[in-house]
Enzyme design. Structure first.
Site, PDB file in Angstrom:
ATOM      1  N   SER A 150     -11.542  82.157 -78.158  1.00  0.00           N
ATOM      2  CA  SER A 150     -12.564  83.101 -78.636  1.00  0.00           C
ATOM      3  C   SER A 150     -13.809  82.344 -79.062  1.00  0.00           C
ATOM      4  O   SER A 150     -13.727  81.203 -79.540  1.00  0.00           O
ATOM      5  CB  SER A 150     -12.032  83.890 -79.829  1.00  0.00           C
ATOM      6  N   TYR A 175      -8.295  82.675 -88.553  1.00  0.00           N
ATOM      7  CA  TYR A 175      -8.398  83.113 -87.155  1.00  0.00           C
ATOM      8  C   TYR A 175      -9.347  82.194 -86.378  1.00  0.00           C
ATOM      9  O   TYR A 175      -9.031  81.733 -85.285  1.00  0.00           O
ATOM     10  CB  TYR A 175      -8.889  84.568 -87.090  1.00  0.00           C
TER      11      TYR A 175
HETATM   12  N1  LIG Z   1     -10.378  91.868 -79.333  1.00  0.00           N
HETATM   13  C1  LIG Z   1     -11.315  90.950 -79.392  1.00  0.00           C
HETATM   14  O1  LIG Z   1     -12.494  91.230 -79.703  1.00  0.00           O
HETATM   15  C2  LIG Z   1     -11.023  89.521 -79.060  1.00  0.00           C
HETATM   16  C3  LIG Z   1     -12.098  88.599 -79.010  1.00  0.00           C
HETATM   17  C4  LIG Z   1     -11.830  87.272 -78.703  1.00  0.00           C
HETATM   18  C5  LIG Z   1     -10.528  86.876 -78.441  1.00  0.00           C
HETATM   19  N2  LIG Z   1      -9.502  87.783 -78.496  1.00  0.00           N
HETATM   20  C6  LIG Z   1      -8.150  87.309 -78.236  1.00  0.00           C
HETATM   21  O2  LIG Z   1      -7.600  88.069 -77.165  1.00  0.00           O
HETATM   22  C7  LIG Z   1      -6.173  88.045 -77.242  1.00  0.00           C
HETATM   23  C8  LIG Z   1      -5.640  89.455 -77.031  1.00  0.00           C
HETATM   24  O3  LIG Z   1      -6.193  90.295 -77.985  1.00  0.00           O
HETATM   25  P1  LIG Z   1      -6.457  91.863 -77.768  1.00  0.00           P
HETATM   26  O4  LIG Z   1      -7.865  92.109 -78.188  1.00  0.00           O
HETATM   27  O5  LIG Z   1      -6.007  92.305 -76.434  1.00  0.00           O
HETATM   28  O6  LIG Z   1      -5.519  92.436 -78.953  1.00  0.00           O
HETATM   29  P2  LIG Z   1      -4.326  93.494 -79.002  1.00  0.00           P
HETATM   30  O7  LIG Z   1      -4.690  94.751 -78.307  1.00  0.00           O
HETATM   31  O8  LIG Z   1      -3.979  93.571 -80.462  1.00  0.00           O
HETATM   32  O9  LIG Z   1      -3.134  92.774 -78.218  1.00  0.00           O
HETATM   33  C9  LIG Z   1      -2.422  91.710 -78.795  1.00  0.00           C
HETATM   34  C10 LIG Z   1      -1.171  91.449 -78.006  1.00  0.00           C
HETATM   35  O10 LIG Z   1      -0.432  90.381 -78.648  1.00  0.00           O
HETATM   36  C11 LIG Z   1       0.914  90.826 -78.872  1.00  0.00           C
HETATM   37  N3  LIG Z   1       1.502  90.212 -80.065  1.00  0.00           N
HETATM   38  C12 LIG Z   1       0.988  90.218 -81.321  1.00  0.00           C
HETATM   39  N4  LIG Z   1       1.833  89.602 -82.180  1.00  0.00           N
HETATM   40  C13 LIG Z   1       2.915  89.214 -81.437  1.00  0.00           C
HETATM   41  C14 LIG Z   1       4.128  88.542 -81.751  1.00  0.00           C
HETATM   42  N5  LIG Z   1       4.413  88.156 -83.002  1.00  0.00           N
HETATM   43  N6  LIG Z   1       5.004  88.292 -80.746  1.00  0.00           N
HETATM   44  C15 LIG Z   1       4.734  88.705 -79.486  1.00  0.00           C
HETATM   45  N7  LIG Z   1       3.604  89.346 -79.130  1.00  0.00           N
HETATM   46  C16 LIG Z   1       2.715  89.600 -80.094  1.00  0.00           C
HETATM   47  C17 LIG Z   1       0.757  92.327 -79.074  1.00  0.00           C
HETATM   48  O11 LIG Z   1       2.025  92.968 -78.945  1.00  0.00           O
HETATM   49  P3  LIG Z   1       2.263  94.483 -79.499  1.00  0.00           P
HETATM   50  O12 LIG Z   1       1.843  95.394 -78.394  1.00  0.00           O
HETATM   51  O13 LIG Z   1       3.719  94.500 -79.775  1.00  0.00           O
HETATM   52  O14 LIG Z   1       1.422  94.658 -80.739  1.00  0.00           O
HETATM   53  C18 LIG Z   1      -0.224  92.654 -77.973  1.00  0.00           C
HETATM   54  O15 LIG Z   1       0.419  92.712 -76.719  1.00  0.00           O
HETATM   55  C19 LIG Z   1      -5.838  87.414 -78.595  1.00  0.00           C
HETATM   56  O16 LIG Z   1      -5.485  86.060 -78.399  1.00  0.00           O
HETATM   57  C20 LIG Z   1      -7.154  87.483 -79.366  1.00  0.00           C
HETATM   58  O17 LIG Z   1      -7.275  86.454 -80.322  1.00  0.00           O
HETATM   59  C21 LIG Z   1      -9.720  89.097 -78.793  1.00  0.00           C
END
Ligand SMILES: NC(=O)c1ccc[n+]([C@@H]2O[C@H](COP(=O)([O-])OP(=O)(O)OC[C@H]3O[C@@H](n4cnc5c(N)ncnc54)[C@H](OP(=O)(O)O)[C@@H]3O)[C@@H](O)[C@H]2O)c1
Length: 290
Positions: A150, A175
Site C-alpha cells: 500500500s 498498518y
Molecule cells: N482498501 C484499501 O483502500 C486498500 C488500500 C491499500 C492496500 N490495501 C490492501 O489490500 C488488501 C485487501 O484488502 P481489501 O481492501 O480487499 O479488504 P477486505 O475487503 O477487508 O478483504 C480482506 C480479505 O482478507 C481476509 N482476511 C482478513 N483477516 C484474515 C485472517 N485472519 N485469515 C485469513 N484471511 C483473512 C478477509 O477474509 P474475510 O472475508 O473472512 O473477512 C478478506 O478476504 C489488504 O492487504 C490491504 O492492506 C487495501
C-alpha cells in the site's frame, strides 16, 4: 476497465493460482478475473460461508476448472505453515501466488502466539506462506509472487527495537509499518530467489471501497467507512494484481512496486536493503524458519 491500457497476457489455461483474501474486496475481484482468464484458483480463506460464496462465483465464471479452497487463520504462523504444507502436498505446481489478505486494527491485541495482529496477518503470513510454497512455485517456474502492499507505507518507520509496537500502539502506524514490511519483503524475496525463475512484485491498489476497516473497531472503522465514499471500486483496485499476475510485460521484472499497472518508486525507507535483510532475519526467527 478504468482507462488503463490492455497489456498482453499470459495464457492462464492450466495454470494454478493460490490467493489469500479472495473472499472480499480486491482479492475476490482478482480471483474471479484470473479464473475467467482460465486459471485454476486455490483460495485460502478463514470463513466458510464467504469461502463457499466465492467458490460459487468462480465456478459461475469458469465452470471447467477444479477450483479449491483451504481454510486457515492467517494471523497464526502455525496455521499458515499447516495450510502451506497441505497445499504443497496437493499442488505439484503453483504458477502464481497472490499474498493479499490484510487488515487494520484500532487496538493492540496479541494473537494466541503472542504476535501483534497487524504484523502477524499483514506481514508474517506473506513471509511464511511464500516460504511454505517455494517448492511448487519452483516446479512451475517461470512463476510469480504478487504481494498486495500500500501507499500507506510512505509515512511508515521501522523500529527494530519495537517492531510490533509494544511501547505505544497506534492502529494507523501499525498498518503503515506492515505495508512497508510488504515492500521490503518483496525486495528481499526477489533478491533471494533471483535466478530461480520466480519473480516477486508488489503493488498499491489505490484507496478502495471494500470491507477493509470494518473489523478494525473504534473511531478508525467509522472514519474509514466515511472516507470510502470517495474511494475507487474493488474492480479498479484489483487491476494491478491481475496485471502483475498475468501480464507479459512484467515477465522478467522482479522486486518492483507497482501502482495503476506501472512501476512506481516507493518511499526511500522501502528501498533500504539492509533493513530488508534485517526484517527477513527477524521474521525467520519469529517463524522458526531458517
Ligand atoms: N482498501 C484499501 O483502500 C486498500 C488500500 C491499500 C492496500 N490495501 C490492501 O489490500 C488488501 C485487501 O484488502 P481489501 O481492501 O480487499 O479488504 P477486505 O475487503 O477487508 O478483504 C480482506 C480479505 O482478507 C481476509 N482476511 C482478513 N483477516 C484474515 C485472517 N485472519 N485469515 C485469513 N484471511 C483473512 C478477509 O477474509 P474475510 O472475508 O473472512 O473477512 C478478506 O478476504 C489488504 O492487504 C490491504 O492492506 C487495501
Amino acid at each position: 476497465m478504468v482507462g488503463i491500457r490492455a497489456p498482453k497476457r499470459l495464457d492462464l489455461e492450466g495454470k494454478t493460482c493460490v490467493i489469500t483474501g479472495a473472499t472480499s474486496g480486491i482479492g475476490q475481484v482478482a480471483a474471479v478475473r484470473l479464473a475467467a482468464m482460465g486459471a485454476r484458483l486455490v483460495l485460502i480463506a478463514r470463513d466458510q460461508a464467504r469461502g463457499e460464496a466465492t467458490l460459487r462465483r468462480l465456478r459461475a465464471r469458469a465452470s471447467g476448472a477444479a477450483h479449491r479452497i483451504h481454510y486457515a487463520n492467517l494471523m497464526l504462523i502455525a496455521d499458515v505453515k499447516r495450510v502451506a504444507a497441505d497445499i504443497a502436498a496437493a499442488e505439484r505446481r503453483i504458477d502464481i501466488l497472490v499474498n493479499n489478505a490484510g487488515a487494520i486494527f484500532s487496538s493492540r491485541r496479541l494473537t494466541a502466539e503472542g504476535l501483534e495482529r497487524t504484523f502477524a496477518l499483514n506481514h508474517m503470513a506473506y513471509f511464511v506462506l511464500s516460504h511454505g510454497l517455494r517448492e511448487p512455485l519452483l516446479a512451475a517456474a517461470p512463476a510469480r509472487v504478487v504481494n498486495t502492499a500500500s501507499a500507506a507505507h510512505q509515512s511508515a518507520k521501522l523500529d527494530f527495537g519495537d517492531l510490533q509496537f509494544a511501547r505505544s500502539y497506534n492502529g494507523v502506524s501499525a498498518y503503515q509499518r506492515s505495508k512497508l514490511c510488504n515492500i521490503l519483503f518483496t525486495r528481499e524475496l526477489s533478491r533471494r530467489w533471483a535466478g530461480t525463475g520466480i519473480t516477486v512484485n508488489c503493488l498499491h491498489p489505490g484507496f478502495v471501497a471494500s470491507r477493509f476497516g470494518k473489523e478494525s473497531g473504534g473511531l478508525l472503522a467509522l472514519f474509514l467507512r466515511g472516507a470510502q465514499l470517495f474511494a475507487i471500486s474493488p474492480d479498479e483496485g484489483a487491476e494491478t494484481i491481475v496485471y502483475l499476475a498475468s501480464s507479459l510485460e512484467v515477465a522478467d521484472i522482479s522486486g518492483g512496486y507497482f501502482f495503476k499497472c506501472r512501476a512506481s518508486a516507493p518511499a526511500s525507507q522501502a528501498e533500504d536493503d539492509s533493513a530488508a535483510r534485517r526484517l527477513w532475519q527477524e521474521s525467520a526467527k519469529l517463524a522458526g524458519i531458517e
